[in-house]
Design a protein around this motif. Sequence first.
Motif, mmCIF file in Angstrom:
data_model
loop_
_atom_site.group_PDB
_atom_site.id
_atom_site.type_symbol
_atom_site.label_atom_id
_atom_site.label_comp_id
_atom_site.label_asym_id
_atom_site.label_seq_id
_atom_site.Cartn_x
_atom_site.Cartn_y
_atom_site.Cartn_z
ATOM 1 N N SER A 1 0.806 -1.226 0.000
ATOM 2 C CA SER A 1 0.000 0.000 0.000
ATOM 3 C C SER A 1 0.836 1.272 0.000
ATOM 4 O O SER A 1 0.297 2.367 -0.170
ATOM 5 N N THR A 2 2.143 1.140 0.169
ATOM 6 C CA THR A 2 3.000 2.328 0.212
ATOM 7 C C THR A 2 3.540 2.708 -1.160
ATOM 8 O O THR A 2 4.364 3.609 -1.270
ATOM 9 N N GLY A 3 3.086 2.035 -2.204
ATOM 10 C CA GLY A 3 3.509 2.374 -3.555
ATOM 11 C C GLY A 3 4.351 1.317 -4.224
ATOM 12 O O GLY A 3 4.566 1.380 -5.445
ATOM 13 N N LEU A 4 4.847 0.344 -3.471
ATOM 14 C CA LEU A 4 5.656 -0.707 -4.090
ATOM 15 C C LEU A 4 4.825 -1.603 -4.997
ATOM 16 O O LEU A 4 5.297 -2.052 -6.042
ATOM 17 N N GLY A 5 3.594 -1.865 -4.591
ATOM 18 C CA GLY A 5 2.766 -2.786 -5.365
ATOM 19 C C GLY A 5 3.053 -4.229 -4.981
ATOM 20 O O GLY A 5 3.999 -4.527 -4.243
ATOM 21 N N TYR A 6 2.249 -5.146 -5.494
ATOM 22 C CA TYR A 6 2.353 -6.546 -5.107
ATOM 23 C C TYR A 6 3.632 -7.208 -5.616
ATOM 24 O O TYR A 6 4.337 -7.883 -4.860
ATOM 25 N N PHE A 7 3.937 -7.024 -6.897
ATOM 26 C CA PHE A 7 5.093 -7.724 -7.459
ATOM 27 C C PHE A 7 6.392 -7.239 -6.835
ATOM 28 O O PHE A 7 7.248 -8.043 -6.439
ATOM 29 N N ALA A 8 6.550 -5.928 -6.728
ATOM 30 C CA ALA A 8 7.773 -5.380 -6.137
ATOM 31 C C ALA A 8 7.903 -5.804 -4.674
ATOM 32 O O ALA A 8 9.010 -6.083 -4.197
ATOM 33 N N SER A 9 6.770 -5.878 -3.966
ATOM 34 C CA SER A 9 6.805 -6.355 -2.586
ATOM 35 C C SER A 9 7.269 -7.797 -2.530
ATOM 36 O O SER A 9 8.060 -8.180 -1.654
ATOM 37 N N GLY A 10 6.794 -8.616 -3.475
ATOM 38 C CA GLY A 10 7.226 -10.014 -3.522
ATOM 39 C C GLY A 10 8.723 -10.135 -3.750
ATOM 40 O O GLY A 10 9.394 -10.964 -3.116
ATOM 41 N N VAL A 11 9.248 -9.310 -4.644
ATOM 42 C CA VAL A 11 10.698 -9.322 -4.898
ATOM 43 C C VAL A 11 11.456 -8.886 -3.645
ATOM 44 O O VAL A 11 12.482 -9.472 -3.277
ATOM 45 N N LEU A 12 10.940 -7.854 -2.974
ATOM 46 C CA LEU A 12 11.573 -7.365 -1.745
ATOM 47 C C LEU A 12 11.665 -8.472 -0.699
ATOM 48 O O LEU A 12 12.714 -8.685 -0.085
ATOM 49 N N PHE A 13 10.572 -9.205 -0.507
ATOM 50 C CA PHE A 13 10.563 -10.246 0.512
ATOM 51 C C PHE A 13 11.343 -11.488 0.075
ATOM 52 O O PHE A 13 11.822 -12.246 0.916
ATOM 53 N N THR A 14 11.485 -11.685 -1.230
ATOM 54 C CA THR A 14 12.344 -12.766 -1.718
ATOM 55 C C THR A 14 13.790 -12.518 -1.312
ATOM 56 O O THR A 14 14.508 -13.421 -0.888
ATOM 57 N N VAL A 15 14.219 -11.269 -1.447
ATOM 58 C CA VAL A 15 15.569 -10.898 -1.014
ATOM 59 C C VAL A 15 15.677 -10.978 0.509
ATOM 60 O O VAL A 15 16.650 -11.515 1.058
ATOM 61 N N ALA A 16 14.656 -10.468 1.190
ATOM 62 C CA ALA A 16 14.698 -10.415 2.657
ATOM 63 C C ALA A 16 14.769 -11.803 3.282
ATOM 64 O O ALA A 16 15.462 -12.011 4.282
ATOM 65 N N ILE A 17 14.071 -12.795 2.677
ATOM 66 C CA ILE A 17 14.023 -14.111 3.301
ATOM 67 C C ILE A 17 15.362 -14.836 3.198
ATOM 68 O O ILE A 17 15.638 -15.767 3.961
ATOM 69 N N ALA A 18 16.210 -14.379 2.274
ATOM 70 C CA ALA A 18 17.533 -14.979 2.161
ATOM 71 C C ALA A 18 18.494 -14.480 3.243
ATOM 72 O O ALA A 18 19.502 -15.134 3.535
ATOM 73 N N LEU A 19 18.187 -13.339 3.838
ATOM 74 C CA LEU A 19 19.098 -12.733 4.805
ATOM 75 C C LEU A 19 19.282 -13.571 6.081
ATOM 76 O O LEU A 19 20.416 -13.706 6.553
ATOM 77 N N PRO A 20 18.220 -14.142 6.669
ATOM 78 C CA PRO A 20 18.448 -14.980 7.855
ATOM 79 C C PRO A 20 19.345 -16.189 7.564
ATOM 80 O O PRO A 20 20.172 -16.552 8.412
ATOM 81 N N ALA A 21 19.166 -16.788 6.384
ATOM 82 C CA ALA A 21 20.018 -17.929 6.026
ATOM 83 C C ALA A 21 21.471 -17.499 5.886
ATOM 84 O O ALA A 21 22.390 -18.177 6.380
ATOM 85 N N LEU A 22 21.689 -16.358 5.230
ATOM 86 C CA LEU A 22 23.058 -15.854 5.081
ATOM 87 C C LEU A 22 23.659 -15.501 6.438
ATOM 88 O O LEU A 22 24.836 -15.770 6.703
ATOM 89 N N ALA A 23 22.852 -14.902 7.313
ATOM 90 C CA ALA A 23 23.338 -14.549 8.647
ATOM 91 C C ALA A 23 23.685 -15.806 9.449
ATOM 92 O O ALA A 23 24.639 -15.808 10.236
ATOM 93 N N HIS A 24 22.917 -16.863 9.226
ATOM 94 C CA HIS A 24 23.188 -18.129 9.928
ATOM 95 C C HIS A 24 24.488 -18.748 9.440
ATOM 96 O O HIS A 24 25.318 -19.210 10.228
ATOM 97 N N TRP A 25 24.677 -18.759 8.115
ATOM 98 C CA TRP A 25 25.860 -19.405 7.544
ATOM 99 C C TRP A 25 27.126 -18.566 7.697
ATOM 100 O O TRP A 25 28.196 -19.096 7.977
ATOM 101 N N LYS A 26 27.005 -17.254 7.506
ATOM 102 C CA LYS A 26 28.193 -16.405 7.468
ATOM 103 C C LYS A 26 28.487 -15.705 8.800
ATOM 104 O O LYS A 26 29.644 -15.478 9.133
ATOM 105 N N LEU A 27 27.433 -15.334 9.544
ATOM 106 C CA LEU A 27 27.620 -14.568 10.771
ATOM 107 C C LEU A 27 27.327 -15.386 12.022
ATOM 108 O O LEU A 27 27.338 -14.851 13.128
ATOM 109 N N ARG A 28 27.034 -16.659 11.824
ATOM 110 C CA ARG A 28 26.770 -17.585 12.928
ATOM 111 C C ARG A 28 25.567 -17.179 13.769
ATOM 112 O O ARG A 28 25.555 -17.358 14.998
ATOM 113 N N LEU A 29 24.555 -16.600 13.118
ATOM 114 C CA LEU A 29 23.291 -16.363 13.801
ATOM 115 C C LEU A 29 22.727 -17.720 14.213
ATOM 116 O O LEU A 29 22.655 -18.635 13.393
ATOM 117 N N PRO A 30 22.327 -17.895 15.471
ATOM 118 C CA PRO A 30 21.796 -19.190 15.906
ATOM 119 C C PRO A 30 20.639 -19.656 15.036
ATOM 120 O O PRO A 30 19.879 -18.847 14.487
#
Length: 264
Positions: free
Chosen positions: A167-196
């Motif tokens: 609703s802030t102007g990104l739209g559905y598709f752009a929001s989906g792309v944003l969250f696709t990138v975001a969901i990879a961050l916890p995995a990267l933090a776990h593997w690279k930064l040793r996030l539990p």
Amino acid sequence: MTTAQLRPSEPVATAERLLSKVPEVTALFWITKVLTTGMGEDASDYLVRTLDPIPAVGLGGVLLLAALVLQLRAKRYVPWVYWLAVTMVSVFGTMAADVLHVGFGVPYAVSASGFLVVLLAVFGWWRRSEGTLSIHSVRTRRREFFYWATVLATFALGTAVGDLTASTGLGYFASGVLFTVAIALPALAHWKLRLPAVPAFWLAYILTRPLGASFADWMGADHARHGLGWGTGPVSLVLTVLIAALVAVLTVRWREGARRGRAD
């Protein structure tokens, strides 16, 4: 104490897995989870527009209660029972978030903040009571109640966050792309930064909701809202078929694992 002593033997690990009320976290788990979030989003929208909000929410609540009763009565993890409960949580969680905004005029930022507070409260209570937030420990009735309370809160929070970004102007598709990138961050933090593993899991779990819902909204919404115009009914039906196919695969694998466990 040696490292070997810290690891359970294979028979013990197998026994614990068979007693668990939740599935193993695999690639199929994440794919199925994302599909249920998308299906819940479009199915909720379809029901609300077809039946009107009050009967739709009532029906969603009854079906959720029935699914959770089936899950709680099961002695161990059963794929179709578990994923039915997740799907109904997805449908009702979407309704809960939408009712606050559409029915009561609560801004998405406010509802998202409220659901975050609820989620953190459930996490705190669970941690204080059980000493762990690991899903691998969900083998008692009390821990299962904590687990499903957490799942419901994550769905409501994810719905509000996804609607907020759209609703802030990104739209559905752009929001989906944003969250696709975001969901990879916890995995990267776990593997690279040793996030539990436990916080990494729950961060990713929360993000599956806006990820799946954003793409489902994009497919179901009409062209005036920058969607593909396929309709919420057809999209939710297709996603239901895909979920059923994946649950069938998970059931076969679960039965094979159960047979190996009994053989051990």
